[in-house]
Scaffold this motif. Sequence first.
Motif, PDB file in Angstrom:
ATOM      1  N   UNK A 119       1.600 -11.453   1.931  1.00 50.15           N
ATOM      2  CA  UNK A 119       0.783 -11.018   3.065  1.00 50.15           C
ATOM      3  C   UNK A 119       1.634 -10.322   4.132  1.00 50.15           C
ATOM      4  N   UNK A 120       2.934 -10.191   3.871  1.00 49.51           N
ATOM      5  CA  UNK A 120       3.858  -9.666   4.879  1.00 49.51           C
ATOM      6  C   UNK A 120       4.137  -8.174   4.750  1.00 49.51           C
ATOM      7  N   UNK A 121       3.552  -7.508   3.748  1.00 55.42           N
ATOM      8  CA  UNK A 121       3.946  -6.130   3.443  1.00 55.42           C
ATOM      9  C   UNK A 121       3.843  -5.204   4.652  1.00 55.42           C
ATOM     10  N   UNK A 122       2.686  -5.107   5.242  1.00 48.46           N
ATOM     11  CA  UNK A 122       2.502  -4.171   6.350  1.00 48.46           C
ATOM     12  C   UNK A 122       3.282  -4.607   7.583  1.00 48.46           C
ATOM     13  N   UNK A 123       3.252  -5.889   7.890  1.00 46.26           N
ATOM     14  CA  UNK A 123       3.964  -6.402   9.050  1.00 46.26           C
ATOM     15  C   UNK A 123       5.461  -6.185   8.943  1.00 46.26           C
TER      16      UNK A 123
ATOM     17  N   UNK B 126      10.080   4.597   3.012  1.00 46.12           N
ATOM     18  CA  UNK B 126       9.727   5.071   4.350  1.00 46.12           C
ATOM     19  C   UNK B 126       8.249   5.393   4.512  1.00 46.12           C
ATOM     20  N   UNK B 127       7.540   5.517   3.404  1.00 49.21           N
ATOM     21  CA  UNK B 127       6.140   5.932   3.461  1.00 49.21           C
ATOM     22  C   UNK B 127       5.156   4.807   3.198  1.00 49.21           C
ATOM     23  N   UNK B 128       5.633   3.583   2.974  1.00 52.17           N
ATOM     24  CA  UNK B 128       4.714   2.482   2.737  1.00 52.17           C
ATOM     25  C   UNK B 128       5.391   1.288   2.114  1.00 52.17           C
ATOM     26  N   UNK B 129       4.602   0.257   1.860  1.00 50.02           N
ATOM     27  CA  UNK B 129       5.136  -0.990   1.310  1.00 50.02           C
ATOM     28  C   UNK B 129       4.042  -1.645   0.468  1.00 50.02           C
ATOM     29  N   UNK B 130       4.289  -1.792  -0.832  1.00 54.29           N
ATOM     30  CA  UNK B 130       3.300  -2.338  -1.756  1.00 54.29           C
ATOM     31  C   UNK B 130       3.733  -3.726  -2.234  1.00 54.29           C
ATOM     32  N   UNK B 131       2.874  -4.686  -2.054  1.00 52.56           N
ATOM     33  CA  UNK B 131       3.106  -6.017  -2.601  1.00 52.56           C
ATOM     34  C   UNK B 131       2.698  -6.006  -4.074  1.00 52.56           C
ATOM     35  N   UNK B 132       3.443  -6.711  -4.906  1.00 52.76           N
ATOM     36  CA  UNK B 132       3.128  -6.757  -6.332  1.00 52.76           C
ATOM     37  C   UNK B 132       2.260  -7.974  -6.641  1.00 52.76           C
TER      38      UNK B 132
ATOM     39  N   UNK C 279       8.830  20.823   3.549  1.00 52.42           N
ATOM     40  CA  UNK C 279       7.380  20.764   3.395  1.00 52.42           C
ATOM     41  C   UNK C 279       6.856  19.617   4.243  1.00 52.42           C
ATOM     42  N   UNK C 280       5.613  19.742   4.677  1.00 49.35           N
ATOM     43  CA  UNK C 280       4.987  18.702   5.493  1.00 49.35           C
ATOM     44  C   UNK C 280       3.504  18.652   5.175  1.00 49.35           C
ATOM     45  N   UNK C 281       3.022  17.435   4.912  1.00 49.62           N
ATOM     46  CA  UNK C 281       1.610  17.266   4.608  1.00 49.62           C
ATOM     47  C   UNK C 281       1.108  15.941   5.170  1.00 49.62           C
ATOM     48  N   UNK C 282      -0.188  15.814   5.407  1.00 54.20           N
ATOM     49  CA  UNK C 282      -0.734  14.525   5.864  1.00 54.20           C
ATOM     50  C   UNK C 282      -0.436  13.431   4.841  1.00 54.20           C
ATOM     51  N   UNK C 283      -0.221  12.230   5.336  1.00 56.52           N
ATOM     52  CA  UNK C 283       0.052  11.097   4.458  1.00 56.52           C
ATOM     53  C   UNK C 283      -0.378   9.819   5.152  1.00 56.52           C
ATOM     54  N   UNK C 284      -1.040   8.942   4.400  1.00 60.62           N
ATOM     55  CA  UNK C 284      -1.436   7.649   4.928  1.00 60.62           C
ATOM     56  C   UNK C 284      -0.600   6.567   4.260  1.00 60.62           C
ATOM     57  N   UNK C 285       0.223   5.821   5.006  1.00 62.20           N
ATOM     58  CA  UNK C 285       1.031   4.756   4.406  1.00 62.20           C
ATOM     59  C   UNK C 285       0.176   3.790   3.601  1.00 62.20           C
ATOM     60  N   UNK C 286       0.698   3.381   2.450  1.00 63.10           N
ATOM     61  CA  UNK C 286      -0.051   2.564   1.499  1.00 63.10           C
ATOM     62  C   UNK C 286       0.479   1.131   1.500  1.00 63.10           C
ATOM     63  N   UNK C 287      -0.425   0.176   1.678  1.00 61.84           N
ATOM     64  CA  UNK C 287      -0.049  -1.233   1.685  1.00 61.84           C
ATOM     65  C   UNK C 287      -0.872  -2.061   0.695  1.00 61.84           C
ATOM     66  N   UNK C 288      -1.590  -1.384  -0.189  1.00 59.67           N
ATOM     67  CA  UNK C 288      -2.430  -2.097  -1.145  1.00 59.67           C
ATOM     68  C   UNK C 288      -1.578  -2.775  -2.220  1.00 59.67           C
ATOM     69  N   UNK C 289      -1.894  -4.033  -2.586  1.00 61.86           N
ATOM     70  CA  UNK C 289      -1.182  -4.692  -3.687  1.00 61.86           C
ATOM     71  C   UNK C 289      -1.296  -3.892  -4.978  1.00 61.86           C
ATOM     72  N   UNK C 290      -0.273  -3.964  -5.814  1.00 63.02           N
ATOM     73  CA  UNK C 290      -0.228  -3.143  -7.023  1.00 63.02           C
ATOM     74  C   UNK C 290       0.250  -3.951  -8.224  1.00 63.02           C
ATOM     75  N   UNK C 291      -0.066  -3.421  -9.412  1.00 62.06           N
ATOM     76  CA  UNK C 291       0.457  -3.957 -10.656  1.00 62.06           C
ATOM     77  C   UNK C 291       1.656  -3.118 -11.081  1.00 62.06           C
TER      78      UNK C 291
END
Length: 278
Positions: free
Chosen positions: A266-270, A248-254, A126-138
């Motif tokens: 502040x390094x998540x996306x970089x 592989x699809x993103x990196x979330x800072x806690x 399967x293949x679908x559009x996806x936007x990598x997520x870098x927003x901080x999370x709880x």
Amino acid sequence: MTPTTLGWHHGEWGSADTLGMPLSDRGLQLADGVFETVLIQDGTSQLLSEHLQRWQHSATLLGMAAPPARPWLEQLVDEAITRASLNTVGTTGAMRLNWSRGSIAGRGIGLPSAEPDPTQHRFWLTLQPHQPDFEPAQAWISVQEQRNTNSVLSHCKTFAYGQAIQARREAKAQGSELALLRNTNGDLCCGDSANLLVKRQDSWITPPLSSGCVPGVMRAKALQQGVVTETHIGPSLRADDQALLINSLGCRSLKQVDGMELHPSAEAKQLWQRLLLG
């Protein structure tokens, strides 16, 4: 019109919502299969070699036949990217490669005594559009669910995500977005769908594979590049830790764990981009 989620199965392209497969498939009935989720970026599959290597290794560990070979698969992946209109600069998507044990005759969990037959296995994507997520999370550390340090399943990316789903439900009930999991020894080992990286005393660390964490592709890249070292995290995070959940699809800072405030990294996306391109 291109379907929201493109699918391929048994030589047929179509919407993932309408393509069918046999109800007897063990992947459907017993979650008996392995998969990989590959980032598509700027018309190219990212880290495909690493994903296919893990896919092959997981199938071997579970006594399955080898998944489709790369030359055949690459042509299919390229066609999928074109069909989904993700073949231009600036587009991103998530491709899932699935390999089940198929519809082996007979009822129950038993397997034939003969060597696994790839013609009896089943592949689909399967293949679908996806936007990598870098927003901080709880995050919330699951009380109900623990990863088994001794199980071969902990070393494979299988269809069986029931435990992760329950951990995420528990986290949501506590007002958090994501879940962290301890292992059967009581140590933190990973997130519900990502690997855990912790910056402690100015150094990035991650639990060893012996902890029962998923052998993530981005985690392996971080180790290869010397970005992180393996060590046990302990049962909880510390107030002065920084933490990332990466795949592989993103990196979330806690920014918070179990109600304890953390300073988001502040390094998540970089860091994620460095591992992707390195």
